[in-house]
Enzyme design. Structure first.
Site, PDB file in Angstrom:
ATOM      1  N   ARG A  23       0.766  -1.095  -0.148  1.00  0.00           N
ATOM      2  CA  ARG A  23      -0.117   0.003   0.002  1.00  0.00           C
ATOM      3  C   ARG A  23       0.784   1.355  -0.131  1.00  0.00           C
ATOM      4  O   ARG A  23       0.532   2.295   0.310  1.00  0.00           O
ATOM      5  CB  ARG A  23      -1.052  -0.076   1.100  1.00  0.00           C
ATOM      6  CG  ARG A  23      -2.118  -1.034   0.987  1.00  0.00           C
ATOM      7  CD  ARG A  23      -3.180  -0.996   2.158  1.00  0.00           C
ATOM      8  NE  ARG A  23      -3.978  -1.904   2.050  1.00  0.00           N
ATOM      9  CZ  ARG A  23      -5.027  -2.194   3.319  1.00  0.00           C
ATOM     10  NH1 ARG A  23      -4.784  -1.629   4.145  1.00  0.00           N
ATOM     11  NH2 ARG A  23      -5.838  -3.091   2.797  1.00  0.00           N
ATOM     12  N   ARG A  27      -2.169   6.210   0.131  1.00  0.00           N
ATOM     13  CA  ARG A  27      -2.379   6.174   1.649  1.00  0.00           C
ATOM     14  C   ARG A  27      -1.850   7.386   2.022  1.00  0.00           C
ATOM     15  O   ARG A  27      -2.675   8.437   2.519  1.00  0.00           O
ATOM     16  CB  ARG A  27      -1.764   4.831   2.148  1.00  0.00           C
ATOM     17  CG  ARG A  27      -2.404   3.436   1.768  1.00  0.00           C
ATOM     18  CD  ARG A  27      -3.825   3.408   1.980  1.00  0.00           C
ATOM     19  NE  ARG A  27      -4.093   3.265   3.326  1.00  0.00           N
ATOM     20  CZ  ARG A  27      -4.223   1.987   3.985  1.00  0.00           C
ATOM     21  NH1 ARG A  27      -4.433   0.941   3.353  1.00  0.00           N
ATOM     22  NH2 ARG A  27      -4.724   1.849   5.292  1.00  0.00           N
ATOM     23  N   ARG A  36      -6.637  12.342  -5.767  1.00  0.00           N
ATOM     24  CA  ARG A  36      -8.152  11.822  -5.697  1.00  0.00           C
ATOM     25  C   ARG A  36      -9.072  12.864  -5.126  1.00  0.00           C
ATOM     26  O   ARG A  36     -10.032  12.284  -5.172  1.00  0.00           O
ATOM     27  CB  ARG A  36      -7.757  10.738  -4.085  1.00  0.00           C
ATOM     28  CG  ARG A  36      -7.136   9.480  -4.582  1.00  0.00           C
ATOM     29  CD  ARG A  36      -7.977   8.685  -5.642  1.00  0.00           C
ATOM     30  NE  ARG A  36      -9.453   8.470  -5.139  1.00  0.00           N
ATOM     31  CZ  ARG A  36      -9.786   7.680  -4.096  1.00  0.00           C
ATOM     32  NH1 ARG A  36      -8.893   6.625  -3.497  1.00  0.00           N
ATOM     33  NH2 ARG A  36     -11.170   7.628  -3.976  1.00  0.00           N
ATOM     34  N   ASP A  72      -6.456  -2.477  -7.075  1.00  0.00           N
ATOM     35  CA  ASP A  72      -7.526  -3.041  -6.105  1.00  0.00           C
ATOM     36  C   ASP A  72      -7.599  -4.475  -6.124  1.00  0.00           C
ATOM     37  O   ASP A  72      -7.751  -4.926  -7.465  1.00  0.00           O
ATOM     38  CB  ASP A  72      -8.778  -2.180  -5.783  1.00  0.00           C
ATOM     39  CG  ASP A  72      -9.327  -2.622  -4.338  1.00  0.00           C
ATOM     40  OD1 ASP A  72     -10.228  -3.768  -4.326  1.00  0.00           O
ATOM     41  OD2 ASP A  72      -8.924  -1.995  -3.304  1.00  0.00           O
ATOM     42  N   TYR A 148     -15.489 -11.609   0.127  1.00  0.00           N
ATOM     43  CA  TYR A 148     -16.034 -10.625  -0.155  1.00  0.00           C
ATOM     44  C   TYR A 148     -17.394 -11.052  -0.903  1.00  0.00           C
ATOM     45  O   TYR A 148     -18.372 -10.410  -0.544  1.00  0.00           O
ATOM     46  CB  TYR A 148     -15.349  -9.671  -0.978  1.00  0.00           C
ATOM     47  CG  TYR A 148     -13.958  -9.049  -0.244  1.00  0.00           C
ATOM     48  CD1 TYR A 148     -14.461  -8.250   0.991  1.00  0.00           C
ATOM     49  CD2 TYR A 148     -12.805  -8.988  -0.845  1.00  0.00           C
ATOM     50  CE1 TYR A 148     -13.509  -7.509   1.377  1.00  0.00           C
ATOM     51  CE2 TYR A 148     -11.843  -8.138  -0.004  1.00  0.00           C
ATOM     52  CZ  TYR A 148     -12.312  -7.479   1.047  1.00  0.00           C
ATOM     53  OH  TYR A 148     -11.255  -6.826   1.775  1.00  0.00           O
TER      54      TYR A 148
END
Length: 345
Positions: A23, A27, A36, A72, A148
């Site tokens: 990551r 972050r 973002r 992702d 998930y």
């Protein structure tokens, strides 16, 4: 090219202890947050230029030895046509949970990643052509992706997942077969685009005990690793709270086993054997404690890794958003100054 990371993955001596951070792309970086503020995450992943930009930000800022592509683990599922949303402070949420044989049968496959994953693959190509460090491609582990899909989103107990696994093994096996195909197809496309190594993030497989992992999850992990074996790139497997599963990751075919902060690396090495490299494993929270604590704990990690080649320095999980980027830069510089392992295997 700086090949220290690839050499360590292959348990070969290198001129430095290589470092990258899970990551690391995004972050904690203000330049990422600025980007973002203008683009949703799936929009970034859909653009080769933005994917490459975010991937390269931590390489330029921290001086790490590998560039993990910005994506992702659910991106291949979305690319296949499965309805998933990334919800802030929650994670991936699926509109249609998969819990029956009919649900599994209805799952689409990742038929044409060159089109449906064009942003990711184009980003890998750009970074591979312009950067001086290897690119790491990745996918979600079949168990984690299944959890998930079955739960409909993140879970702490994985109750529905385990109930399906144990109560309807035929349905579970069909689901794992479908997810194995999606994961392998994604990884092969990433390697063909220029990824020099791949990592399977089976993030939540630590919810299983070793026997259950061996019966219900390990065959799928092995199949994904085997699918990319002929490409000759290092294959890393990582999961959280998987200390008891480390030898099974190695048995499944991993070239490198990622270790979280709960297991000392000397113990991890003993568990995986001499023919598998290890990656890790500084507690990410240590990076919030100030440089003296970071240096002391990083020294403990390096000491535990020992004198044999085959150690990639990393955190034991992903960078925490509150981390000061300058601490990570200082950490990379410090690790690079340490004596790399030179003992022959």
């Amino acid at each position: 090219m700086n090949d220290a990371f690839l050499r360590a993955c292959r348990r070969e001596p290198a001129d430095r202890i290589p470092v990258w951070f899970m990551r690391q792309a995004g972050r904690c970086l203000p330049e990422y947050r600025e980007l973002r503020a203008q683009h949703e995450m799936f929009d970034v992943m859909a653009s080769a230029e933005l994917t490459a930009l975010v991937t390269q930000q931590p390489v330029k800022r921290f001086g790490v030895d590998a560039a993990v592509i910005f994506s992702d683990i659910v991106a291949p599922l979305s690319a296949a046509g499965i309805d998933v949303k990334l919800v802030a402070d929650v994670g991936p949420v699926f509109a249609n949970p998969v819990r029956t044989a009919a649900d599994v049968h209805a799952l689409p496959r990742l038929a044409d990643p060159s089109s449906s994953m064009a942003g990711l693959l184009g980003g890998i190509k750009q970074v591979a052509e312009t950067d001086t460090v290897p690119v790491i491609g990745f996918c979600g582990g079949p168990f984690t992706l299944a959890s998930y899909l079955v739960e409909g989103g993140p879970s702490r107990e994985y109750a529905k997942t385990k109930a399906l696994m144990l109560g309807a093994p035929d349905v579970w096996n069909a689901l794992m077969e479908a997810l194995t195909d999606i994961a392998a197809t994604s990884l092969l496309a990433q390697i063909d685009a220029g990824a020099s190594a791949i990592q399977i993030f089976d993030s939540w497989v630590g919810a299983l005990d070793p026997d259950t992992y061996r019966r219900y999850a390990m065959p799928a992990t092995h199949a994904v690793l085997e699918a990319v074996a002929t490409r000759g790139v290092p294959r890393i497997v990582f999961g959280v709270s998987t200390g008891e599963l480390l030898p099974l990751f190695a048995e499944a075919g991993a070239d490198v086993v990622g270790v979280d902060w709960r297991v000392p690396l000397d113990l991890a090495r003993a568990r995986v054997g001499p023919h598998v490299a290890v990656q890790g494993n500084l507690d990410p929270a240590v990076c919030l404690a100030g440089w003296p604590a970071v240096q002391a704990e990083a020294q403990r990690v390096i000491d535990a890794a020992g004198s044999s080649p085959g150690h990639v320095f990393n955190l034991g999980w992903g960078v925490l958003p509150a981390t000061d980027p300058d601490v990570l830069t200082q950490l990379v510089d410090w690790v690079h100054q340490q004596q790399p392992p030179t003992e022959s295997m």
